[in-house]
Design a protein around this motif. Structure first.
Motif: not given
Length: 447
Positions: A312-318
């Motif tokens: 989820y962090e990757s989806d939001l922040f790269g």
């Protein structure tokens, strides 16, 4: 010294150990399996969450080996009360004692104990020796693993796969220095805090909760062994949730999965007190199974949050700074570790004190004096000394008075449901990150 060990040494040492052992294997396995990063990290996090499957039976076995029972004086002992504490004459010396009835003994996992008076300060739970033994075993296992695990050589690729196509690198990356400036970071952290607080709180009180709440209604089923098995059920839910929810999130998306976590957890925690009442009223094993199933589902969502969070962090922040960004997100996990178990216990303590006050108001002062050897006006000191408990008051309570013990956790469950409601609102407010926070990417130079 005991305060220092409980509040400083053990949490600090445990936190450092977790930090050193949690992230490196995830990063290393992702490098070894660049075409299956989700599976690699998911399996690692699943292994981390499954520790209780090993720890619980090992701890029970070692506690049984190292524990010693307290000194038993008998069921009929002449006692005197001083400042709310009971004392008895033992070999010409006044020693502090405590009376344990059948309800008190049912909460313990030790056999061979009889109802009656025990000398305070005698006996040993065996916890120190058990934890030392487990710690030595863990240290040896981790050292062997650390020597065996290696990082892949530079330029390593998986034969027969197109790593670049399988795992493209995002060009929209938020630098880790800017994470504390983003509302999405705090909203996602709020969800982690409240869901993890509920999960950690429930796991932390699972064994005493099962014994206190259900052993009176279903004594043939809810034994000390069953309470230990309940912990294993929760661990299995935690373990399974880390894989199952991760797989589902790949199909329906991370936001939809997190909505299921928040709204599902709210419904479960709010429903558990009603299910407890069904078990007590009907003495139904079916209702008990429903309680166990729903609490396992809640813990699976707790595990799922941790499993899906890096994605989820990757989806939001790269993807570029996901490791450092996830480390900062785990600050909210530390907050949950502090709030969850302590909140459950604090709310239970408040509810218990209110229940004792209510019971005392219904008891004849003469019966109270005969039972505890002290006037009813000294009840606060007797409660503080653990001389007066709900179980002991129920022995002299008038007929028809309902035992409040099974309902001592109701406030905890309702409060967790309310807290997760805040997390649900926070999650609903998460929007895509503003373009201004992304790193500037230089256009490719023409040749």
């Amino acid at each position: 010294k005991q305060w220092y060990q409980r509040r400083v040494a053990i949490p600090a040492g445990g936190g450092v150990g977790l930090g050193l052992s949690y992230n490196p294997p995830i990063q290393t396995l992702i490098e070894w399996f660049p075409d299956k990063k989700g599976l690699a990290s998911g399996l690692t996090i699943m292994g981390f969450g499954s520790g209780a499957l090993l720890f619980a039976p090992a701890a029970n076995t070692l506690l049984a080996k190292f524990s010693t029972l307290p000194t038993y004086l008998g069921s009929a002992v002449q006692t005197v009360t001083e400042n709310g504490r009971l004392f008895a004459d033992v070999s010409g010396q006044m020693v502090e004692v405590v009376y344990a009835n059948a309800a008190d003994l049912a909460k313990l996992s030790y056999s061979g104990l009889q109802e009656g008076f025990y000398v305070v300060g005698t006996g040993n739970t065996g916890a120190s020796a058990a934890l030392l033994t487990i710690g030595v075993g863990y240290t040896l296992a981790m050292m062997a693993s650390a020597l065996a695990i290696k990082k892949p050589s530079p330029g390593y690729t998986v034969a027969g796969t197109n790593t670049a196509a399988a795992a493209p690198v995002s060009v929209k990356n938020v630098h880790t220095d800017n994470m504390f400036k983003l509302p999405q970071f705090y909203a996602l952290g709020c969800v982690l805090t409240v869901v993890a607080s509920g999960g950690m709180g429930l796991i932390g009180v699972a064994k005493p909760l099962m014994s206190e709440v259900f052993s009176g209604a279903l004594p043939a089923i809810v034994t000390a062994s069953f309470a230990s098995s309940y912990i294993l059920m929760l661990s299995a839910g935690n373990l399974g949730g880390r894989l199952a929810w991760a797989a589902l999130s790949d199909k329906i998306g991370r936001p939809a999965t997190f909505h299921m976590f928040t709204f599902g957890s709210i419904a479960i925690y709010a429903a558990l007190p009603s299910i407890i009442r069904l078990v007590i009223q009907d003495q139904s094993a079916t209702s008990l199974a429903l309680f166990c199933g729903l609490s396992v589902a809640a813990i699976s969502m707790f595990g799922g949050v941790y499993s899906i969070l890096p994605a989820y962090e990757s989806d939001l922040f790269g993807t570029k700074f996901v490791g450092a960004n996830h480390g900062k997100m785990l600050l909210f996990s530390s907050t949950a570790a502090l709030l969850g178990p302590s909140t459950f216990l604090a709310l239970r303590g408040m509810t218990e004190k209110a229940a004792i006050t209510d019971l005392v108001s219904k008891i004849d002062p003469a019966d109270f004096l005969e039972k505890f050897g002290s006037d009813i006006s000294a009840v606060d000191a007797l409660i503080q000394a653990k001389t007066v408990t709900v179980a002991k008051l129920m022995e002299i309570a008038p007929a028809g008075v309902v035992d409040p013990t099974p309902f001592l956790y109701d406030t905890s469950f309702y409060s967790i449901a309310a807290a997760i409601s805040v997390g649900a609102i926070a999650h609903a407010m998460i929007k895509p990150v503003n373009e201004k926070w992304y790193e500037k990417v230089d256009p490719p130079k023409s040749e």
